[in-house]
Design an enzyme around this catalytic site. Structure first.
Site, PDB file in Angstrom:
ATOM      1  N   LYS A  10      38.354  79.631  64.756  1.00 11.84           N
ATOM      2  CA  LYS A  10      37.516  78.466  65.078  1.00 11.84           C
ATOM      3  C   LYS A  10      38.325  77.168  65.134  1.00 11.84           C
ATOM      4  O   LYS A  10      38.112  76.344  66.019  1.00 11.84           O
ATOM      5  CB  LYS A  10      36.386  78.318  64.064  1.00 11.84           C
ATOM      6  N   ARG A  17      24.048  75.514  58.554  1.00 15.58           N
ATOM      7  CA  ARG A  17      24.291  76.800  57.895  1.00 15.58           C
ATOM      8  C   ARG A  17      22.989  77.510  57.535  1.00 15.58           C
ATOM      9  O   ARG A  17      23.003  78.678  57.158  1.00 15.58           O
ATOM     10  CB  ARG A  17      25.111  76.594  56.621  1.00 15.58           C
ATOM     11  N   ARG A  73      46.546  85.634  56.794  1.00 17.19           N
ATOM     12  CA  ARG A  73      46.569  84.201  56.490  1.00 17.19           C
ATOM     13  C   ARG A  73      46.854  83.972  55.006  1.00 17.19           C
ATOM     14  O   ARG A  73      47.594  83.053  54.626  1.00 17.19           O
ATOM     15  CB  ARG A  73      45.232  83.567  56.882  1.00 17.19           C
ATOM     16  N   ARG A 118      48.163  82.893  49.024  1.00 19.15           N
ATOM     17  CA  ARG A 118      46.900  82.917  48.274  1.00 19.15           C
ATOM     18  C   ARG A 118      46.509  84.371  48.028  1.00 19.15           C
ATOM     19  O   ARG A 118      45.697  84.953  48.760  1.00 19.15           O
ATOM     20  CB  ARG A 118      45.825  82.163  49.047  1.00 19.15           C
ATOM     21  N   ARG A 167      33.089  87.663  51.403  1.00 21.72           N
ATOM     22  CA  ARG A 167      33.072  86.572  52.393  1.00 21.72           C
ATOM     23  C   ARG A 167      32.401  87.020  53.685  1.00 21.72           C
ATOM     24  O   ARG A 167      31.636  86.280  54.302  1.00 21.72           O
ATOM     25  CB  ARG A 167      34.498  86.074  52.673  1.00 21.72           C
TER      26      ARG A 167
END
Length: 371
Positions: A195, A270, A309, A315, A327
């Site tokens: 995005k 949302r 990522r 992370r 998620r």
């Protein structure tokens, strides 16, 4: 005639001055015919501030003696009518036992006309007739005769020749209509769909203002704005920022950002409640969501991209299968009701998010070209 910008809105040419002048000629001819040889002195009631120019041009064309008084009423806030008329300034002269010609710039719902007729009766006028430069027949619903009408127009918001948008635009000799070609895009997509990358391309292609709710909150807090301070206090107290604060920040962006052809919303709405609030927000300025652009990739690809990522950014917690699965689950649960909401509105468009960045960008570009 070129487009003009007033506050946060753009207006395009609508009625040239030549056409306005002809309409005033016709109205003046009718008045001269009806009041020719009158022994009394009729009164023109100039309804401030909008009808100043119309009244002045009309008076220059009248061949019978007349007086002029004025008063000011208001029912508009921004681009919409409140439906309630309030008296801002009283009559500047007496109308008792006189024939009154109410001179209005525009009649839409007609509530102001009803109130003016009532005021004239209360002030002792012998009679009152209505003369308006413009009429919106689609929304006029009062049982009050309009005696003289310059021209009829659609139910659009206009400025110029005395008409204003928050007090700007009255000075233009031509009339302009609100340009509703502003685009309001919403960007959907799961984590890892790209995005951020594609949003930048959409902004560049369509000259959009990118509104990311996270960036917006951080920006308002950094500026120390009233909304930003409220958000900061809530966050520091460990509480969620309520919808109305986020919505207020977004609406403020809509009102203050200039020089763009629209907005790209990322991270908002949302929920269905937020989507409904956005619709109401846009309806205030007679605008609507243009399209929802949804980048679609399979869940297996979401997992791959998030892990990749996370490894690049160091992370490790974000790379756990359980975390990624949660998620993905959260995204589907939150987004699916919105998908149905925008599908019903005919605003939802899915884009295949697989392939190279350039391939996905081209698919989005082809969709945007339709708007």
């Amino acid at each position: 005639m070129n487009k003009i910008r007033l506050h946060d809105k753009t207006f395009r040419p609508f009625i040239p001055n030549e056409q306005i002048e002809k309409a005033i000629d016709n109205v003046a001819a009718q008045l001269n015919r009806d009041y020719d040889g009158c022994s009394d002195i009729p009164v023109l009631l100039c309804v401030l501030n909008g009808s100043i120019l119309f009244t002045a041009e009309l008076m220059k064309r009248l061949t019978f003696n007349c007086e002029i008084v004025s008063m000011k009423l208001s029912s508009y806030v921004g681009t919409h009518s409140t439906g309630k008329t309030r008296e801002v300034m009283g009559l500047t002269g007496s109308v008792k036992d006189k024939r009154v010609i109410i001179v209005e710039d525009i009649v839409d719902t007609g509530q102001t006309i009803v109130d003016l007729k009532k005021i004239m009766e209360e002030k002792g006028a012998k009679e009152s007739k209505v003369c308006t430069m413009l009429l919106k027949p689609a929304v006029y619903g009062k049982n009050v005769k309009l005696d003289y009408v310059g021209m009829e127009i659609p139910n659009d918001f206009i400025v110029g020749f005395g008409l204003d948008y928050d007090e700007l635009g009255r000075n233009y000799k031509d009339i302009y209509v609100l340009d509703t070609n502003m685009n309001y895009f919403i960007l959907f997509g799961p984590p890892g769909a790209g995005k951020g990358t594609q949003a930048a391309a959409m902004v560049e292609k369509c000259n959009l203002c990118h509104i990311s709710t996270g960036d917006l909150l951080r920006g308002e807090m950094a500026k120390g704005s009233e909304l930003g301070l409220k958000a900061k206090a809530l966050i520091e107290a460990g509480e969620l920022v309520p919808d109305e604060i986020v919505e207020g920040m977004i609406e403020n962006k809509f009102k203050t950002v200039t020089g763009v052809h629209g907005f790209l919303l990322d991270g908002f709405p949302r929920t269905i409640a937020q989507a409904e609030a956005l619709d109401k927000m846009l309806d205030k300025s007679k605008e609507k969501v243009t399209a929802v652009v949804s980048l679609m990739i399979p869940d297996s690809m979401i997992k791959e991209r998030i892990k990749h990522r996370a490894s690049i950014e160091g992370r490790a917690d974000d790379a756990k299968d359980e975390t990624i699965a949660n998620r993905i689950k959260t995204y589907h649960e939150k987004t699916e009701p919105l998908v149905e909401y925008y599908k019903r509105a005919g605003k939802y468009y899915e884009i295949d998010g697989t392939g190279t960045i350039e391939e996905v960008r081209q698919r989005i570009s082809d969709l945007l070209d339709k708007f």
